[in-house]
Design a protein around this motif. Sequence first.
Motif, PDB file in Angstrom:
ATOM      1  N   LYS A  74      -7.195  -3.564  -0.491  1.00  0.00           N
ATOM      2  CA  LYS A  74      -8.420  -3.157   0.470  1.00  0.00           C
ATOM      3  C   LYS A  74      -7.816  -2.957   1.799  1.00  0.00           C
ATOM      4  O   LYS A  74      -6.902  -3.364   1.896  1.00  0.00           O
ATOM      5  CB  LYS A  74      -9.536  -4.008   0.900  1.00  0.00           C
ATOM      6  CG  LYS A  74     -10.467  -4.470  -0.662  1.00  0.00           C
ATOM      7  CD  LYS A  74     -11.565  -5.265  -0.829  1.00  0.00           C
ATOM      8  CE  LYS A  74     -12.390  -5.393  -1.577  1.00  0.00           C
ATOM      9  NZ  LYS A  74     -13.084  -6.804  -1.587  1.00  0.00           N
ATOM     10  N   ALA A  75      -8.753  -1.523   2.796  1.00  0.00           N
ATOM     11  CA  ALA A  75      -8.041  -1.618   3.472  1.00  0.00           C
ATOM     12  C   ALA A  75      -8.349  -1.747   4.480  1.00  0.00           C
ATOM     13  O   ALA A  75      -9.748  -2.455   4.561  1.00  0.00           O
ATOM     14  CB  ALA A  75      -8.140   0.138   3.907  1.00  0.00           C
ATOM     15  N   LEU A  76      -7.610  -2.397   5.840  1.00  0.00           N
ATOM     16  CA  LEU A  76      -8.030  -2.646   7.479  1.00  0.00           C
ATOM     17  C   LEU A  76      -8.415  -1.559   7.908  1.00  0.00           C
ATOM     18  O   LEU A  76      -8.167  -1.148   8.254  1.00  0.00           O
ATOM     19  CB  LEU A  76      -7.023  -3.666   7.911  1.00  0.00           C
ATOM     20  CG  LEU A  76      -5.883  -3.980   6.346  1.00  0.00           C
ATOM     21  CD1 LEU A  76      -4.847  -4.827   7.976  1.00  0.00           C
ATOM     22  CD2 LEU A  76      -6.857  -5.599   6.673  1.00  0.00           C
ATOM     23  N   VAL A  77      -9.789  -2.170   8.364  1.00  0.00           N
ATOM     24  CA  VAL A  77     -10.903  -0.421   8.926  1.00  0.00           C
ATOM     25  C   VAL A  77     -11.713  -1.987   9.652  1.00  0.00           C
ATOM     26  O   VAL A  77     -11.954  -3.121   9.758  1.00  0.00           O
ATOM     27  CB  VAL A  77     -11.830  -0.041   7.429  1.00  0.00           C
ATOM     28  CG1 VAL A  77     -12.599   0.892   8.740  1.00  0.00           C
ATOM     29  CG2 VAL A  77     -11.085   0.949   6.915  1.00  0.00           C
ATOM     30  N   THR A  78     -11.180  -1.155  11.386  1.00  0.00           N
ATOM     31  CA  THR A  78     -11.809  -1.494  12.081  1.00  0.00           C
ATOM     32  C   THR A  78     -12.209  -0.419  13.204  1.00  0.00           C
ATOM     33  O   THR A  78     -11.208   0.711  13.470  1.00  0.00           O
ATOM     34  CB  THR A  78     -11.174  -2.787  12.583  1.00  0.00           C
ATOM     35  OG1 THR A  78     -12.312  -3.299  13.862  1.00  0.00           O
ATOM     36  CG2 THR A  78      -9.922  -2.531  13.603  1.00  0.00           C
ATOM     37  N   THR A  79     -12.904  -1.261  14.570  1.00  0.00           N
ATOM     38  CA  THR A  79     -12.725   0.016  15.766  1.00  0.00           C
ATOM     39  C   THR A  79     -11.866  -0.714  16.906  1.00  0.00           C
ATOM     40  O   THR A  79     -11.824  -1.425  16.627  1.00  0.00           O
ATOM     41  CB  THR A  79     -13.991   0.021  15.961  1.00  0.00           C
ATOM     42  OG1 THR A  79     -14.971  -1.544  16.449  1.00  0.00           O
ATOM     43  CG2 THR A  79     -15.507  -0.088  15.292  1.00  0.00           C
ATOM     44  N   GLN A  90      -7.496   2.810  10.500  1.00  0.00           N
ATOM     45  CA  GLN A  90      -7.812   2.661   9.307  1.00  0.00           C
ATOM     46  C   GLN A  90      -6.361   2.147   8.916  1.00  0.00           C
ATOM     47  O   GLN A  90      -5.406   2.882   9.049  1.00  0.00           O
ATOM     48  CB  GLN A  90      -8.064   3.281   7.931  1.00  0.00           C
ATOM     49  CG  GLN A  90      -8.379   2.629   6.195  1.00  0.00           C
ATOM     50  CD  GLN A  90      -9.023   3.890   5.827  1.00  0.00           C
ATOM     51  OE1 GLN A  90      -9.084   4.886   6.350  1.00  0.00           O
ATOM     52  NE2 GLN A  90      -9.216   3.717   4.877  1.00  0.00           N
ATOM     53  N   ALA A  91      -5.956   0.509   7.732  1.00  0.00           N
ATOM     54  CA  ALA A  91      -4.510   0.743   7.357  1.00  0.00           C
ATOM     55  C   ALA A  91      -4.036   0.019   6.160  1.00  0.00           C
ATOM     56  O   ALA A  91      -5.196  -1.184   5.420  1.00  0.00           O
ATOM     57  CB  ALA A  91      -3.388  -0.162   8.534  1.00  0.00           C
ATOM     58  N   TYR A  92      -3.706   0.462   5.828  1.00  0.00           N
ATOM     59  CA  TYR A  92      -3.094   0.051   3.983  1.00  0.00           C
ATOM     60  C   TYR A  92      -1.773  -0.772   4.144  1.00  0.00           C
ATOM     61  O   TYR A  92      -1.523  -0.019   4.456  1.00  0.00           O
ATOM     62  CB  TYR A  92      -3.155   1.119   2.566  1.00  0.00           C
ATOM     63  CG  TYR A  92      -4.137   1.825   2.574  1.00  0.00           C
ATOM     64  CD1 TYR A  92      -5.605   0.732   1.676  1.00  0.00           C
ATOM     65  CD2 TYR A  92      -4.798   2.681   3.296  1.00  0.00           C
ATOM     66  CE1 TYR A  92      -6.253   1.496   1.148  1.00  0.00           C
ATOM     67  CE2 TYR A  92      -6.544   3.229   2.995  1.00  0.00           C
ATOM     68  CZ  TYR A  92      -6.938   2.618   1.458  1.00  0.00           C
ATOM     69  OH  TYR A  92      -8.485   3.106   1.116  1.00  0.00           O
ATOM     70  N   VAL A  93      -1.570  -2.181   3.635  1.00  0.00           N
ATOM     71  CA  VAL A  93      -0.411  -2.709   4.368  1.00  0.00           C
ATOM     72  C   VAL A  93      -0.172  -3.656   2.783  1.00  0.00           C
ATOM     73  O   VAL A  93      -0.793  -3.639   1.697  1.00  0.00           O
ATOM     74  CB  VAL A  93      -1.284  -3.838   5.232  1.00  0.00           C
ATOM     75  CG1 VAL A  93       0.116  -5.189   6.150  1.00  0.00           C
ATOM     76  CG2 VAL A  93      -2.144  -3.445   6.260  1.00  0.00           C
ATOM     77  N   ALA A  94       1.637  -3.438   3.268  1.00  0.00           N
ATOM     78  CA  ALA A  94       1.988  -4.625   1.977  1.00  0.00           C
ATOM     79  C   ALA A  94       2.705  -5.805   2.640  1.00  0.00           C
ATOM     80  O   ALA A  94       3.707  -4.804   3.592  1.00  0.00           O
ATOM     81  CB  ALA A  94       2.663  -3.135   1.008  1.00  0.00           C
ATOM     82  N   LEU A  95       3.440  -5.979   2.333  1.00  0.00           N
ATOM     83  CA  LEU A  95       3.635  -7.588   2.146  1.00  0.00           C
ATOM     84  C   LEU A  95       4.805  -7.522   1.476  1.00  0.00           C
ATOM     85  O   LEU A  95       4.955  -6.706   0.979  1.00  0.00           O
ATOM     86  CB  LEU A  95       3.061  -9.057   2.449  1.00  0.00           C
ATOM     87  CG  LEU A  95       1.857  -8.652   3.090  1.00  0.00           C
ATOM     88  CD1 LEU A  95       1.247 -10.251   3.309  1.00  0.00           C
ATOM     89  CD2 LEU A  95       1.914  -8.721   4.872  1.00  0.00           C
ATOM     90  N   GLY A  96       6.209  -7.448   2.336  1.00  0.00           N
ATOM     91  CA  GLY A  96       7.463  -8.166   1.710  1.00  0.00           C
ATOM     92  C   GLY A  96       7.929  -9.354   1.935  1.00  0.00           C
ATOM     93  O   GLY A  96       8.490  -9.584   3.563  1.00  0.00           O
ATOM     94  N   VAL A 161       6.122  -6.435   6.889  1.00  0.00           N
ATOM     95  CA  VAL A 161       5.144  -5.821   6.854  1.00  0.00           C
ATOM     96  C   VAL A 161       5.109  -4.581   7.228  1.00  0.00           C
ATOM     97  O   VAL A 161       5.618  -3.630   8.123  1.00  0.00           O
ATOM     98  CB  VAL A 161       3.728  -6.638   8.182  1.00  0.00           C
ATOM     99  CG1 VAL A 161       2.604  -5.412   8.093  1.00  0.00           C
ATOM    100  CG2 VAL A 161       3.216  -7.782   8.035  1.00  0.00           C
ATOM    101  N   LEU A 162       4.424  -4.008   5.977  1.00  0.00           N
ATOM    102  CA  LEU A 162       4.743  -2.311   5.682  1.00  0.00           C
ATOM    103  C   LEU A 162       3.499  -0.997   5.821  1.00  0.00           C
ATOM    104  O   LEU A 162       2.773  -1.986   4.937  1.00  0.00           O
ATOM    105  CB  LEU A 162       5.483  -1.629   4.268  1.00  0.00           C
ATOM    106  CG  LEU A 162       7.001  -2.329   4.208  1.00  0.00           C
ATOM    107  CD1 LEU A 162       7.746  -2.590   3.481  1.00  0.00           C
ATOM    108  CD2 LEU A 162       7.775  -1.970   5.150  1.00  0.00           C
TER     109      LEU A 162
END
Length: 169
Positions: A74-79, A90-96, A161-162
């Motif tokens: 799920k995207a991180l969405v905020t003002t 809006q950010a879609y994030v992946a952890l490595g 964090v990508l």
Amino acid sequence: MAENSAPEAAPAKKGKLKLIILITVGLILAIALSVAGTLWFLGGGLPGMGDDTETEEEVAGETFSPTVYLEIEKALVTTVQGEGRQRYAQAYVALGATDPQALTAAKLHLPLIRSQLVMVLGSSGFTELQTPEGRQGLAETMLTTVNQVLEQEGEPGVNQVLFRNFVVQ
């Protein structure tokens, strides 16, 4: 007279054969010295000259461990703080991580991690998120935040964090 010219031809052929053999041996020797000199100057050493002080333990300690990724679906969405207007990020994030246990722990604590990442994204400024340096700084802050959450839970940390997708408007 034909008998006199025949004995002179045989020594001339032997002299030419010796000359060809000497030139060939000289070329082979020059090539070998050139290769040995190149290896020595490049720091590789000469093969078979010993100096291999690495033990099996040192070689075993240098195993390659690839990075494994966990995509937060799920995207991180905020003002975000804008210039007098309401702005969105809006950010879609992946952890490595190179340790799969870190990603298993991150998946277990994902609700807490998502909450903290939304807070970090929301506290960022709109103008800073428009620059590559600002997004890089955000990724570093998010990495610190994720590792703090995992450390509080007694779990190993992640390495990266990508951003898979990033939009500000």
